[in-house]
Each structure stands twice: as structure tokens, then as C-alpha cells.
Motif scaffolding. Structure first.
Motif, PDB file in Angstrom:
ATOM      1  N   THR A   2       0.849  -1.200   0.000  1.00  0.00           N
ATOM      2  CA  THR A   2       0.000   0.000   0.000  1.00  0.00           C
ATOM      3  C   THR A   2       0.882   1.247   0.000  1.00  0.00           C
ATOM      4  O   THR A   2       1.887   1.297   0.703  1.00  0.00           O
ATOM      5  CB  THR A   2      -0.869   0.053   1.280  1.00  0.00           C
ATOM      6  N   LYS A   3       0.468   2.217  -0.779  1.00  0.00           N
ATOM      7  CA  LYS A   3       1.213   3.482  -0.801  1.00  0.00           C
ATOM      8  C   LYS A   3       1.049   4.211   0.534  1.00  0.00           C
ATOM      9  O   LYS A   3      -0.058   4.260   1.072  1.00  0.00           O
ATOM     10  CB  LYS A   3       0.631   4.408  -1.879  1.00  0.00           C
ATOM     11  N   PRO A   4       2.130   4.817   1.067  1.00  0.00           N
ATOM     12  CA  PRO A   4       1.958   5.661   2.248  1.00  0.00           C
ATOM     13  C   PRO A   4       1.075   6.861   1.896  1.00  0.00           C
ATOM     14  O   PRO A   4       1.070   7.323   0.751  1.00  0.00           O
ATOM     15  CB  PRO A   4       3.383   6.125   2.589  1.00  0.00           C
ATOM     16  N   LYS A   5       0.355   7.354   2.896  1.00  0.00           N
ATOM     17  CA  LYS A   5      -0.583   8.448   2.666  1.00  0.00           C
ATOM     18  C   LYS A   5      -0.216   9.629   3.558  1.00  0.00           C
ATOM     19  O   LYS A   5      -0.060   9.454   4.776  1.00  0.00           O
ATOM     20  CB  LYS A   5      -1.989   7.941   3.017  1.00  0.00           C
ATOM     21  N   VAL A   6      -0.080  10.819   2.960  1.00  0.00           N
ATOM     22  CA  VAL A   6       0.311  12.012   3.715  1.00  0.00           C
ATOM     23  C   VAL A   6      -0.796  13.061   3.623  1.00  0.00           C
ATOM     24  O   VAL A   6      -1.350  13.303   2.556  1.00  0.00           O
ATOM     25  CB  VAL A   6       1.638  12.594   3.167  1.00  0.00           C
ATOM     26  N   LEU A   7      -1.079  13.682   4.767  1.00  0.00           N
ATOM     27  CA  LEU A   7      -2.023  14.800   4.814  1.00  0.00           C
ATOM     28  C   LEU A   7      -1.227  16.097   4.960  1.00  0.00           C
ATOM     29  O   LEU A   7      -0.352  16.197   5.827  1.00  0.00           O
ATOM     30  CB  LEU A   7      -2.957  14.638   6.028  1.00  0.00           C
ATOM     31  N   ILE A  19       6.406  16.703  -5.106  1.00  0.00           N
ATOM     32  CA  ILE A  19       7.502  15.821  -4.656  1.00  0.00           C
ATOM     33  C   ILE A  19       6.921  14.541  -4.058  1.00  0.00           C
ATOM     34  O   ILE A  19       7.356  13.432  -4.380  1.00  0.00           O
ATOM     35  CB  ILE A  19       8.409  16.541  -3.629  1.00  0.00           C
ATOM     36  N   PHE A  20       5.926  14.685  -3.195  1.00  0.00           N
ATOM     37  CA  PHE A  20       5.286  13.493  -2.608  1.00  0.00           C
ATOM     38  C   PHE A  20       4.750  12.582  -3.716  1.00  0.00           C
ATOM     39  O   PHE A  20       4.984  11.369  -3.714  1.00  0.00           O
ATOM     40  CB  PHE A  20       4.131  13.901  -1.689  1.00  0.00           C
ATOM     41  N   ILE A  25       3.940   8.693  -3.207  1.00  0.00           N
ATOM     42  CA  ILE A  25       3.172   8.822  -1.964  1.00  0.00           C
ATOM     43  C   ILE A  25       1.840   9.490  -2.272  1.00  0.00           C
ATOM     44  O   ILE A  25       1.776  10.462  -3.017  1.00  0.00           O
ATOM     45  CB  ILE A  25       3.982   9.635  -0.923  1.00  0.00           C
ATOM     46  N   GLU A  26       0.785   8.945  -1.693  1.00  0.00           N
ATOM     47  CA  GLU A  26      -0.549   9.519  -1.896  1.00  0.00           C
ATOM     48  C   GLU A  26      -0.675  10.779  -1.037  1.00  0.00           C
ATOM     49  O   GLU A  26      -0.336  10.758   0.152  1.00  0.00           O
ATOM     50  CB  GLU A  26      -1.584   8.480  -1.459  1.00  0.00           C
ATOM     51  N   VAL A  27      -1.162  11.884  -1.624  1.00  0.00           N
ATOM     52  CA  VAL A  27      -1.224  13.162  -0.896  1.00  0.00           C
ATOM     53  C   VAL A  27      -2.653  13.665  -0.825  1.00  0.00           C
ATOM     54  O   VAL A  27      -3.373  13.658  -1.815  1.00  0.00           O
ATOM     55  CB  VAL A  27      -0.379  14.257  -1.597  1.00  0.00           C
ATOM     56  N   ASP A  28      -3.011  14.132   0.372  1.00  0.00           N
ATOM     57  CA  ASP A  28      -4.295  14.792   0.552  1.00  0.00           C
ATOM     58  C   ASP A  28      -3.981  16.234   0.970  1.00  0.00           C
ATOM     59  O   ASP A  28      -3.533  16.479   2.091  1.00  0.00           O
ATOM     60  CB  ASP A  28      -5.080  14.059   1.649  1.00  0.00           C
ATOM     61  N   TYR A 305      11.724   9.068   4.816  1.00  0.00           N
ATOM     62  CA  TYR A 305      11.435   8.252   5.990  1.00  0.00           C
ATOM     63  C   TYR A 305      10.363   7.207   5.690  1.00  0.00           C
ATOM     64  O   TYR A 305      10.522   6.021   6.008  1.00  0.00           O
ATOM     65  CB  TYR A 305      11.006   9.135   7.159  1.00  0.00           C
ATOM     66  N   LEU A 306       9.288   7.637   5.044  1.00  0.00           N
ATOM     67  CA  LEU A 306       8.175   6.708   4.785  1.00  0.00           C
ATOM     68  C   LEU A 306       8.555   5.605   3.799  1.00  0.00           C
ATOM     69  O   LEU A 306       8.043   4.494   3.870  1.00  0.00           O
ATOM     70  CB  LEU A 306       6.950   7.477   4.272  1.00  0.00           C
ATOM     71  N   LEU A 307       9.479   5.917   2.879  1.00  0.00           N
ATOM     72  CA  LEU A 307       9.828   4.925   1.842  1.00  0.00           C
ATOM     73  C   LEU A 307      11.077   4.110   2.170  1.00  0.00           C
ATOM     74  O   LEU A 307      11.173   2.950   1.787  1.00  0.00           O
ATOM     75  CB  LEU A 307      10.011   5.636   0.491  1.00  0.00           C
ATOM     76  N   THR A 308      12.059   4.731   2.862  1.00  0.00           N
ATOM     77  CA  THR A 308      13.327   4.009   3.078  1.00  0.00           C
ATOM     78  C   THR A 308      13.726   3.882   4.541  1.00  0.00           C
ATOM     79  O   THR A 308      14.663   3.165   4.869  1.00  0.00           O
ATOM     80  CB  THR A 308      14.499   4.724   2.346  1.00  0.00           C
ATOM     81  N   GLY A 309      13.054   4.625   5.429  1.00  0.00           N
ATOM     82  CA  GLY A 309      13.460   4.591   6.841  1.00  0.00           C
ATOM     83  C   GLY A 309      14.545   5.593   7.177  1.00  0.00           C
ATOM     84  O   GLY A 309      15.001   5.662   8.315  1.00  0.00           O
TER      85      GLY A 309
END
Length: 529
Positions: A2-7, A19-20, A25-28, A305-309
Motif C-alpha cells: 500500500t502506498k503511504p498516505k500524507v495529509l 515531490i510526494f 506517496i498519496e497526498v491529501d 522516511y516513509l519509503l526508506t526509513g
């Protein structure tokens, strides 16, 4: 996956949103949401990341609803709108962008200093009112004058560099400034009293803490050179505003230029309306470039961070580069499992933990590994502990945590040993990561083993006597408990021995009681990883 989701709940540059998206990365993007805390609390549970500026308040209440949240990214330096202890307890990394605004803030301080030296705002207002008061505005040169910089970190050192370019002499007070760094940037490191005595201009570039609050008060001003000029583009509260106003009245201070105030928005202030005072509405970071820079920077950091740590500019966890993250990952897992192993076997209060890093692992980010080991160690006793909160929890409980780093002294390229001290005993467990990337237990209480961590295990300490293994295996077989792996070790023939058995499924309590009742068994414990 699942793609990480950022608000994004504040007004961030569209380039940051892009960039997201470009990083997968899914962006809201809801730039007005930060002002509506109830709505934010309602929806925050769906997101892995939250990108903010200053309008969003990340409170304990918001964080309580943030089930999936892993990171809060603040575009800018100030994080007083984030409850960092609550985020830490929840295991949420809090990042800021301390360098995106640095040049802009430093330039604003230099601009205010020059404006103060030549009374530019008052001269402008007078001239535009048609007064032509040429003799009223007698300025001072800055060439050859001494600038006192309080706080010579990132912004302070840029201000010092610009001041040197303007042919000023720069003295700096900063307890963390090394003599070598002072020499490299061309400033003279001095004590605070000395800076007050010598400086013609003083500029502040330090955070607001209990130690720095009112660092310039009436006593400090009394010790300054008569006719000093003071610039503050850092934080309101570093200067006692009333004491400064009094000193302006007595001409002890010739002028002041402030971008920050104790209370903001500052619609009224004791300094307002005073001749020789210049005020701006917290414009330190307000340039097009700076706003764009911090937005892009926070988007990159959160994506990493969300993709590679990889962790950059975190306020509650050590930084880990994108190169370090994959190498560190198996050792983080190893440290956490070694801690968990020790924690599950410890039944009394822990007074001290020593974590020893040998060989190649000693050159890695051991602070992150120590956090992982502590989280594993504390979780069996305290439940809701995570890698981010563990060091704080250990400190609150008065646990002494020692880290020991040494060159390889064993057969392993890398070895981590967790030693736990309680009022009753001392227990050590060691592990390594093999080439396959899997963590292994290699030593328990000085007895050599070679075991992977299974999901469900039985750990037994016993006397090394014939017949024990047969009885133990039969007992498990009779109870329908299937053995996956069986690892044995002993000090010497007939001495202390251990058995570490991985089993399929959980271990029933009545089976564990029967194992404990076997004649040679000292301790039997079910472990889960």
C-alpha cells in the motif's frame, strides 16, 4: 504494497505536493484544515504522515486518534505547535527543516542592523512626510565596530560571516561553539559578560529555553557598552522588553530592532512607538525562497522516511541517512529482539542496561540501535513502548543505560550484547546478523548457541543430565506441540545447560508447567517475537 498516505493541513508550496506524488506517496492537500482541530482529529487516523506549518496544532488529542501516523513534518524550524512528548510516546517521528530559513533569517538580522545604524525607517517616514530633516538623522558606521553574536549555530554563524564581509569584528558567546569552529568561521569566542562589555551591536540567535529566557535583562544591559544597539530575530522572551524600554529611555541602549516579541501577534508592546526602535512582524523566514525551500525540504525528508526509513532533522530520534538505513535495518531488528529476549526473562526491576557493540556494528548509528534494544526490553513489562519513546521511558524509570563500543573481540564481524542488571542478577544475551540478513542468537548467559528468533519459543535452563532431552521432546509431542527447531548449549559436561525450542503456535500454560516440573529444569519460559 500500500502506498503511504500524507495529509498536508497547512499552505505548502504546490512543488512540495508534487515531490510526494513523484516519490509514489498519496497526498491529501487540505491547506485550511489546520485551523479546524476537530475535523483534523476526526480524519488523522487514515494517514501515515502529516505535513504542517505553524497553523496546525498537533496536540495529544490529535495524536490519540492518529492510529497509523509515523511522522509529522514541520516546514520551518519552530515546533512549539507540536506536543513532542505525546508524539514520542506514540512512536511518531517529529521532523523540522532547521536550515531552510537560515539564510533568510540571517539576512533579516543584518538588514535590521544596517537600518538601525542609519535610522532608515524614521528617516524614510520623515522624508515622505516632506520634512527633509537632514541633520536629525545622524547615523553610525558599522565598519570596524564589534558585533556580539549570542548563539553561533547555523543562523548565528551565517550572520557572523556576513558581518565579517562588512568589515566588522565579531565576538560570539555559545557554550557549544568549539574553539576550532570559532577559528574556522573567523569569530572570537568569549564569555557572555565579556561580549556585553565589548559589543557595539548585539544580535541574538539562540532558541528560547529556561536558560536563555531573559538572557538580556536589566543587569545584562547595565553591563553593556553605553550606546549599544540590540537586534533580535530569534525568539520573543530572550530580552526583557520592559528593561530594554527603560534602557532606551536612559540612552544606555541607543537603539533596538526586533522581529519577535513575547506575545505574538504583537498588536501592542512596550517597545512600540519608541524612537530608535524598529519592529517587523516576525518576518525572519518570510521570503519567497525560504518558504519554497522549507516546503520542498520537508516533503523530501518525509518521503525518505516513509519509503526508506531514512531520518533527517528529527527532534525525537537520531538521524539515519538513506545509505545507512538498509544496513542498519537488520541490526535494529536484532537489537530489538535481544532486548525483548532479556525483557521477557526479567521479572524484577531493572537498575541498569549495558549494550555492547563489537566490530562493524560499532561504526553504525548506535543511538538508533540502543533505542531499539530498550524498546524490546521494556515492552514485556510496560506494553506500550516503542523505538522512539523507549529512551525517555528508561530515563523516567531511573534506569542507567550504558553503551560500550569496541573493536571485534569475537568470531563475528558484528556482535551486539545486551546485559541487564536487576537487584537479583545480571543476565547477558548476544546476537549477530549473518550474511542472509537474519538476526541470530549466539550467546545466552555465556553459553554458546546458534538460533534464529522464532515467533513462539520455549526457553529452558537445566542441569546437563542424560535423558532430559528425550523427556522434554516427548512431553511436547504428547501435548501435540510441534517442534520447528531445537537448539542446545551448555557450559560444560554435567553443568548448566539451555534449550531454546521454536514451536508451531503458542505454548499452552499447562504444557509449560509440566516442562517446569521436569527434574533437571531450573526455569522454563514461553517467549514470543
Amino acid at each position: 504494497m500500500t502506498k503511504p498516505k500524507v495529509l498536508i493541513s497547512d499552505a505548502l508550496s504546490p512543488a512540495a505536493v508534487q515531490i510526494f506524488k513523484d516519490r509514489g506517496i498519496e497526498v491529501d492537500f487540505q491547506p485550511a484544515l489546520g485551523k479546524d482541530k476537530d475535523k483534523l482529529a476526526e480524519i488523522i487516523g487514515d494517514y501515515d504522515g502529516l505535513a504542517i506549518r505553524s497553523a496546525t496544532k498537533v496536540t495529544a488529542k490529535i495524536l490519540a486518534n492518529a492510529r497509523k501516523l509515523k511522522v509529522v513534518g514541520r516546514a520551518g524550524i519552530g515546533v512549539d505547535n507540536v506536543e513532542i512528548p505525546a508524539a514520542t510516546a506514540k512512536g511518531v517521528i517529529v521532523m523540522n527543516t532547521p536550515f531552510g530559513n537560515s539564510i533568510t533569517t540571517a539576512e533579516h538580522a543584518i538588514t535590521l542592523m544596517l537600518a538601525l545604524a542609519r535610522e532608515i525607517p524614521a528617516a524614510d517616514a520623515s522624508t515622505q512626510a516632506g520634512k527633509w530633516e537632514k541633520n536629525r538623522f545622524m547615523g553610525v558606521e558599522i565598519t570596524g565596530k564589534t558585533l556580539g553574536v549570542i548563539g553561533c549555530g547555523n543562523i548565528g554563524s551565517i550572520v557572523a560571516d556576513r558581518a565579517l564581509g562588512l568589515k566588522m569584528k565579531v565576538v560570539a558567546f555559545d557554550p557549544f561553539l568549539s574553539p576550532e569552529r570559532a577559528r574556522d568561521i573567523g569569530v572570537e569566542k568569549v564569555e557572555l559578560d565579556d561580549l556585553f562589555k565589548r559589543a557595539d551591536f548585539i544580535t541574538l540567535h539562540t532558541p528560547l529555553t529556561d536558560k536563555t529566557r531573559n538572557i538580556i535583562d536589566a543587569d545584562a544591559i547595565a553591563g553593556m557598552k553605553k550606546g549599544v544597539r540590540i537586534i533580535n530575530c530569534a525568539r520573543g522572551g530572550l530580552v526583557d522588553e520592559q528593561a530594554l524600554a527603560d534602557a532606551l529611555n536612559t540612552k544606555q541602549v541607543a537603539g533596538a530592532a526586533f522581529d519577535v516579541f513575547v506575545e505574538e501577534p504583537a498588536t501592542g508592546n512596550v517597545l512600540f512607538g519608541h524612537p530608535n526602535v524598529i519592529c517587523t512582524p516576525h518576518l525572519g523566514a518570510s521570503t519567497t525562497e525560504a518558504q519554497e525551500n522549507v516546503a520542498l525540504q520537508v516533503a523530501e525528508q518525509m518521503s525518505d522516511y516513509l519509503l526508506t526509513g531514512a531520518i533527517t532533522n528529527a527532534l525525537n530520534f537520531p538521524s539515519i541517512t538513506a545509505e545507512e538505513a538498509p544496513k542498519l535495518k537488520p541490526f535494529v531488528e536484532l537489537a530489538e529482539k535481544l532486548g525483548s529476549f532479556a525483557g521477557q526473562l526479567t521479572e524484577t526491576g531493572i537498575s541498569k542496561v549495558t549494550i555492547t557493540y563489537e566490530g562493524q556494528v560499532a561504526e553504525m548509528k548506535i543511538k538508533a540501535l540502543t533505542s531499539a534494544a530498550l524498546s524490546g526490553l521494556l515492552r514485556p513489562m510496560l506494553g506500550d513502548v516503542n523505538v522512539v519513546s523507549a529512551p525517555v521511558v528508561a530515563k523516567e524509570r531511573g534506569m542507567v543505560v550504558d553503551e560500550v563500543v569496541r573493536a571485534a573481540q569475537s568470531d563475528y564481524e558484528s556482535l551486539i550484547t545486551v546485559t541487564v542488571f536487576t537487584e537479583r542478577q545480571e543476565r547477558s544475551v548476544s546476537g549477530t546478523v549473518y550474511a542472509d540478513g537474519h538476526p541470530r542468537l549466539v550467546d545466552i548467559k555465556g553459553i554458546r548457541v546458534d538460533a534464529e528468533f522464532g515467533k513462539s519459543m520455549i526457553y529452558v535452563t537445566n542441569e546437563d543430565r542424560p535423558g532430559f532431552i528425550g523427556k522434554f521432546a516427548s512431553l511436547l509431542g504428547d501435548a501435540g506441540v510441534n517442534i520447528a527447531t531445537f537448539n542446545l548449549g551448555r557450559h560444560s559436561q554435567g553443568g548448566d545447560a539451555i534449550a531454546l525450542v521454536e514451536v508451531d503456535g503458542s505454548v499452552p500454560e499447562n504444557v509449560l508447567a509440566k516442562v517446569q516440573a521436569l527434574p533437571q529444569v531450573r526455569q522454563a519460559k514461553a517467549l514470543t517475537f
